[in-house]
Design a protein around this motif. Structure first.
Motif, PDB file in Angstrom:
ATOM      1  N   MET A 107       0.831  -1.214   0.000  1.00 22.10           N
ATOM      2  CA  MET A 107       0.000   0.000   0.000  1.00 22.10           C
ATOM      3  C   MET A 107       0.862   1.259   0.000  1.00 22.10           C
ATOM      4  N   ASN A 108       1.964   1.212   0.725  1.00 18.51           N
ATOM      5  CA  ASN A 108       2.865   2.368   0.739  1.00 18.51           C
ATOM      6  C   ASN A 108       3.548   2.531  -0.606  1.00 18.51           C
ATOM      7  N   ASN A 109       3.943   1.413  -1.205  1.00 17.26           N
ATOM      8  CA  ASN A 109       4.606   1.477  -2.502  1.00 17.26           C
ATOM      9  C   ASN A 109       3.665   2.068  -3.546  1.00 17.26           C
ATOM     10  N   ALA A 110       2.391   1.677  -3.475  1.00 16.26           N
ATOM     11  CA  ALA A 110       1.405   2.169  -4.446  1.00 16.26           C
ATOM     12  C   ALA A 110       0.874   3.544  -4.056  1.00 16.26           C
ATOM     13  N   GLU A 111       1.114   3.951  -2.820  1.00 19.44           N
ATOM     14  CA  GLU A 111       0.576   5.207  -2.270  1.00 19.44           C
ATOM     15  C   GLU A 111      -0.946   5.252  -2.374  1.00 19.44           C
ATOM     16  N   GLY A 190      12.224 -11.638  -2.845  1.00 17.06           N
ATOM     17  CA  GLY A 190      12.251 -10.201  -3.127  1.00 17.06           C
ATOM     18  C   GLY A 190      10.919  -9.538  -2.837  1.00 17.06           C
ATOM     19  N   ASP A 191      10.861  -8.221  -3.046  1.00 21.11           N
ATOM     20  CA  ASP A 191       9.644  -7.475  -2.791  1.00 21.11           C
ATOM     21  C   ASP A 191       8.624  -7.744  -3.885  1.00 21.11           C
ATOM     22  N   PRO A 192       7.328  -7.644  -3.551  1.00 17.60           N
ATOM     23  CA  PRO A 192       6.302  -7.794  -4.591  1.00 17.60           C
ATOM     24  C   PRO A 192       6.465  -6.693  -5.647  1.00 17.60           C
ATOM     25  N   LYS A 193       6.035  -7.011  -6.877  1.00 14.65           N
ATOM     26  CA  LYS A 193       6.166  -6.044  -7.974  1.00 14.65           C
ATOM     27  C   LYS A 193       4.775  -5.671  -8.488  1.00 14.65           C
ATOM     28  N   GLY A 194       4.581  -4.375  -8.738  1.00 17.18           N
ATOM     29  CA  GLY A 194       3.262  -3.891  -9.142  1.00 17.18           C
ATOM     30  C   GLY A 194       3.047  -3.986 -10.649  1.00 17.18           C
TER      31      GLY A 194
END
Ligand code: AMP
Length: 542
Positions: A107-111, A190-194
């Motif tokens: 959620m933070n990554n997508a803002e 690794g981190d999820p990718k959008g």
């Protein structure tokens, strides 16, 4: 010279406009989160989606804003999607099966600025909302009577919030390449990718999905998407359903055999789509109760390789056509589906099941190839396997924020991370994830083939093959098995059953029995944890 045809941008809200005008009275039935079965229509969903759009705009949201949804498959979730897209904002589906910290990270990554959340997930959101810096509005998908006490700031009951709008709203108009939706892939490392879908890609994907040799939907169909909207767009059914005018039956939060059967039966469902585990639960329920499937005509099965036994049971015992399918979040998600081309149509028995075990061929709009490690195209001979690469108008050309750039090449091909072969008729078969394939003496062994074979044993509930280091061969296969309740097959039983059905050098060097195999949030076998669990394992052959 340019053609003289009209500009008619492919915008997602045109799908729900079409559904309202042409199929307005067609029903959408949901098992609500509050409990009862609720009925609405495409006309009503259209009207309420306009209200969502109007109400979001009044809250200050607009073009390009990411609006999250943390919700099951229901009519309200569909309304939210169209309302969000109708102002040029982006629906961002969150997978509740991820760890809370991972959801907060996403959620933070997508803002994300706002969120539509089901009652089920209010406690989960309460845990993480404080950590999501951009969040300004929480809309709980329920009415006032069911609204829980909550510590969430700016939380409101959906029905109350919606009642403040009258639906006198015109969809916004913008370029068809505008972002419409977002979904993060839950990689095991690794981190999820959008993945960022556009209006154009969603509309084209809905057309592809509905085609006769894809899902083959018509307005006479009653479709039950068990595949969640929060994972890979419910395989496009939230868009192709309204496009075609198929009645939709939304299962809410209950996916067990009895609940799915109840909907299949009472709503006379003709078409459904789900991952193999859901179908295993249904088939087990049918076996226990002796019930039949008089209305169901077709099931699409994908997300993981569909065991042969499931296909055979559906077709032989219940007269339901099985369509094996492959795809991924990055492909909107459909890639290939396995219907029978004319040259295969007359096949029966095991030969027919052999073809149906493949993941199939793509609809127009997906190109594919297999390559070796140096990107040289491999022959379509049905046996040479390599890296599966795809391209098309509903395939990602980059991840949000530029992560994972190495998966995209200059010619527009996306490396799926899957390993596959393609046969002379164009049928693709997945043999592995690139990072799971077992490399024995420089040759590759398909773990999926071994697993599919092992689950064919009547005492085996689930099986996973992993590579174990071997001093002579580099790696050799270990088969990890979960037995069916009350059964205790031996290593010898399983190896005897498999012997002769795969190449001799593919046979597992050992079989280990466990109580449980770890799974990812999207229901796939978590090979990384399994490999960690067996990292000190010594094969008897070494
Ligand atoms: P996701 O993006 O979470 O939907 O995962 C996509 C991945 O699931 C693919 O890259 C495949 O590894 C796997 N997958 C999907 N469908 C199938 C299938 N029918 N057979 C084997 N693997 C599949």
């Amino acid at each position: 010279m340019l053609g003289l045809m009209q500009e008619w941008p492919l915008l997602c809200h045109k799908l729900i406009d079409h559904a309202e005008r042409q199929h307005g009275s067609r029903e959408v039935v949901s098992r609500s989160i509050e409990g009862p079965i609720v009925r609405t229509t495409f006309a009503e969903i259209h009207h309420r989606a306009l209200k969502v759009a109007q109400r979001l705009e009044r809250d200050g949201f607009g073009l390009g804003d990411r609006i999250a949804t943390l919700a099951w498959n229901t009519a309200r979730h569909i309304e939210a999607w169209y309302g969000i897209m109708g102002i040029g904002a982006i629906y961002h589906t969150l997978n509740p099966r991820l760890f809370p910290e991972q959801i907060a990270w996403i959620m933070n990554n997508a803002e994300d600025k706002a969120i539509f959340v089901d009652l089920t997930f209010v406690p989960l959101l309460e845990k993480i909302a404080g950590a999501v810096r951009s969040l300004r509005r929480v809309i709980v998908l329920t009415d006032r009577a069911h609204m829980p006490q909550t510590s969430l700031a700016n939380a409101v009951a959906y029905e109350e919030w919606l009642a403040e709008a009258d639906g006198a709203f015109a969809w916004k108009v913008f370029d068809e390449n505008t972002a419409a939706g977002m979904c993060y892939t839950s990689g095991t490392t690794g981190d999820p990718k959008g993945v960022l879908y556009s209006h154009r890609s969603n509309v084209l994907h809905a057309m592809m999905a509905a085609m006769p040799d894809a899902m083959g939907l018509s307005t006479r169909d009653v479709a039950l998407p068990v595949v969640p909207m929060f994972h890979a767009n419910a395989w496009g059914l939230g868009q192709s359903g309204p496009m075609i005018g198929a009645k939709l039956v939304m299962p809410g939060c209950k996916m067990d055999g009895a609940s799915i059967y109840e909907l299949l039966d009472t709503e006379k469902v003709t078409f459904s789509a789900a991952v193999p585990t859901v179908w295993m639960m249904l088939l087990q329920y049918l076996e226990e109760t002796g019930k039949k499937l008089p209305y169901l005509k077709k099931v699409v099965i994908g997300g993981a390789s569909c065991p042969r036994a499931i296909t055979a049971k559906f077709q032989d015992d219940y007269d339901v056509q099985v369509v094996h399918a492959w795809g991924m979040t990055e492909m909107s998600p459909l890639g290939t589906l396995c219907t029978l081309k004319p040259q295969y149509e007359a096949l029966t028995g095991e030969a027919r099941l052999d073809v149906q075990g493949k993941q199939g061929f793509p609809p127009f709009g997906v190109e594919m190839k297999v390559t070796d490690d140096d990107n040289n195209a491999l022959p379509w001979d049905g046996k040479t396997f390599g890296h599966l690469k795809v391209r098309g108008p509903a395939v990602a050309r980059a991840y949000y924020g530029g992560a994972g750039a190495e998966q995209f090449d200059a010619d527009g091909w996306f490396d799926t991370g899957d390993v596959a072969h393609i046969d002379a008729s164009g049928y693709m078969q997945i043999t592995d994830r690139a990072k799971d394939v077992i490399k024995s003496g420089g040759e590759w062994i398909s773990t999926i083939d071994l697993e599919n074979l092992a689950v064919g044993h009547p005492d085996v509930a689930e099986a996973a093959a992993i590579g174990i280091p071997h001093s002579k061969w580099g790696e050799r296969p270990l088969l990890v098995v979960v037995s069916k309740p009350g059964r205790a097959p031996s290593k010898g039983d399983i190896l005897t059953f498999m012997s002769g059905k795969v190449a001799k050098w593919w046979m597992p060097d050992d079989v280990a029995f466990v109580g449980e195999i770890p799974h990812t949030a999207t229901g796939k076998i978590q090979k990384t944890s399994l490999r960690a669990q067996f990292k000190d394992y010594r094969l008897p052959t070494d």
